[in-house]
Design a protein around this motif. Structure first.
Motif, mmCIF file in Angstrom:
data_model
loop_
_atom_site.group_PDB
_atom_site.id
_atom_site.type_symbol
_atom_site.label_atom_id
_atom_site.label_comp_id
_atom_site.label_asym_id
_atom_site.label_seq_id
_atom_site.Cartn_x
_atom_site.Cartn_y
_atom_site.Cartn_z
ATOM 1 N N VAL A 170 56.643 36.039 115.932
ATOM 2 C CA VAL A 170 56.049 34.726 115.660
ATOM 3 C C VAL A 170 56.076 34.422 114.168
ATOM 4 C CG1 VAL A 170 53.891 33.426 115.688
ATOM 5 C CG2 VAL A 170 54.634 34.615 117.733
ATOM 6 N N LEU A 171 55.693 35.404 113.345
ATOM 7 C CA LEU A 171 55.747 35.216 111.902
ATOM 8 C C LEU A 171 57.186 35.016 111.421
ATOM 9 C CD1 LEU A 171 53.145 37.907 110.737
ATOM 10 C CD2 LEU A 171 52.835 35.431 110.845
ATOM 11 N N LEU B 37 59.647 33.645 113.164
ATOM 12 C CA LEU B 37 60.076 32.301 113.549
ATOM 13 C C LEU B 37 59.431 31.220 112.685
ATOM 14 C CD1 LEU B 37 60.046 32.566 117.447
ATOM 15 C CD2 LEU B 37 62.049 32.421 115.979
ATOM 16 N N CYS B 38 58.291 31.537 112.088
ATOM 17 C CA CYS B 38 57.585 30.554 111.258
ATOM 18 C C CYS B 38 58.008 30.590 109.794
ATOM 19 C CB CYS B 38 56.068 30.777 111.354
ATOM 20 S SG CYS B 38 55.391 30.413 112.995
ATOM 21 N N PRO C 151 59.705 29.504 106.637
ATOM 22 C CA PRO C 151 60.215 28.143 106.392
ATOM 23 C C PRO C 151 61.652 28.080 105.908
ATOM 24 C CG PRO C 151 58.710 28.815 104.646
ATOM 25 C CD PRO C 151 58.661 29.889 105.683
ATOM 26 N N LEU D 3 58.086 28.327 121.040
ATOM 27 C CA LEU D 3 58.689 28.230 119.709
ATOM 28 C C LEU D 3 60.220 28.264 119.781
ATOM 29 C CD1 LEU D 3 56.432 30.390 117.346
ATOM 30 C CD2 LEU D 3 56.959 27.961 117.115
ATOM 31 N N LEU E 196 62.629 25.205 118.617
ATOM 32 C CA LEU E 196 63.632 25.412 117.575
ATOM 33 C C LEU E 196 65.030 25.032 118.068
ATOM 34 C CD1 LEU E 196 62.417 28.758 115.969
ATOM 35 C CD2 LEU E 196 62.516 26.528 114.867
#
Length: 242
Positions: free
Chosen positions: A19-20, A22-23, A25, A118, A122
């Motif tokens: 999750v981190l 994929l987040c 930036p 997510l 995306l």
């Protein structure tokens, strides 16, 4: 911690990491879309839906089991354990573990759904960005083509003016077009009137033909009657002469 809860906790840590990841930036959705469409990921995703449903079922089952354990050891106030203080510590320890397992299973289930969502978002964002770029390039090419056509048109008009041919300006409305439209409207109106007149004449001639036909039929009947009377008269005159 038992083996099953150790596996669930490890699964939770892996989910948190992804999750981190994929987040982050500075990794664009296009890059993620390329990764998702790679051969390895596609091979894993071939049975991904089955794996996802199995993982969801296992996590839901473990969450229900942890919730049952929490309710089971949340009875310290109803049971008198003053004579056995070690039992209270044992129950509190069991309750703490049950609550910990409940949180682990709940967060693992939540992050599993979040990861799936997510990756879907995306991929959709990457597709939309690609479509947007394609439309932008198409609009730019159309604008350049229109600009080129306008320049060619201006050059052609200049050449025609140099050759002594009068060319109407682009911004002005030529009176010839309006006059032509007016003439066409009048011509259409005239043709409609002529068509109506022709229809009326055709109807009149049709009625005249029907009247003449009826009159001819009547004359034929009268001629047959007269011919029959003439035959009778001839027959009677022959009898008298005999």
């Amino acid at each position: 911690m038992s083996l099953q809860w150790t596996a669930v906790a490890t699964f939770l840590y892996v989910e948190v990491f992804f999750v981190l990841l994929l987040c982050i930036p500075f990794i664009s959705p296009k890059r993620w879309n390329k990764i998702f469409k790679s051969r390895i990921v596609q091979t894993i995703a071939l049975y991904g839906n089955t794996y996802f449903m199995v993982a969801m079922a296992i996590l839901v089952f473990l969450l229900i089991d942890a919730f049952r354990e929490v309710r089971k050891y949340s009875v310290t106030e109803k049971v008198d354990l003053t004579n056995n203080p070690t039992a209270i510590e044992h129950i509190h320890m069991k309750l703490f573990r049950a609550q910990r397992n409940e949180y682990i299973a709940g967060f693992a289930l939540l992050l599993c759904l979040l990861l799936r969502r997510l990756t879907t978002l995306l991929s959709q964002q990457a597709t939309l960005m690609a479509s947007n770029e394609a439309f932008k390039k198409q609009a730019e090419s159309a604008s350049n083509a229109a600009k080129k056509y306008m320049e060619d048109n201006e050059l052609l008009q200049e050449k025609l003016r140099d050759a002594g041919i009068e060319v109407p300006e682009a911004g002005k409305k030529g009176p010839g077009v309006q006059e032509e439209n007016k003439n066409l409207k009048e011509e259409v109106k005239t043709l409609k009137e002529e068509l109506d007149t022709t229809k009326k004449a055709l109807q009149k001639s049709d009625s005249d033909v029907r009247a003449m036909k009826k009159q001819a039929e009547n004359l034929t009947v009268e001629y047959d009657r007269l011919l029959e009377e003439h035959s009778k008269l001839l027959a009677s005159s022959d009898k008298k002469s005999d």
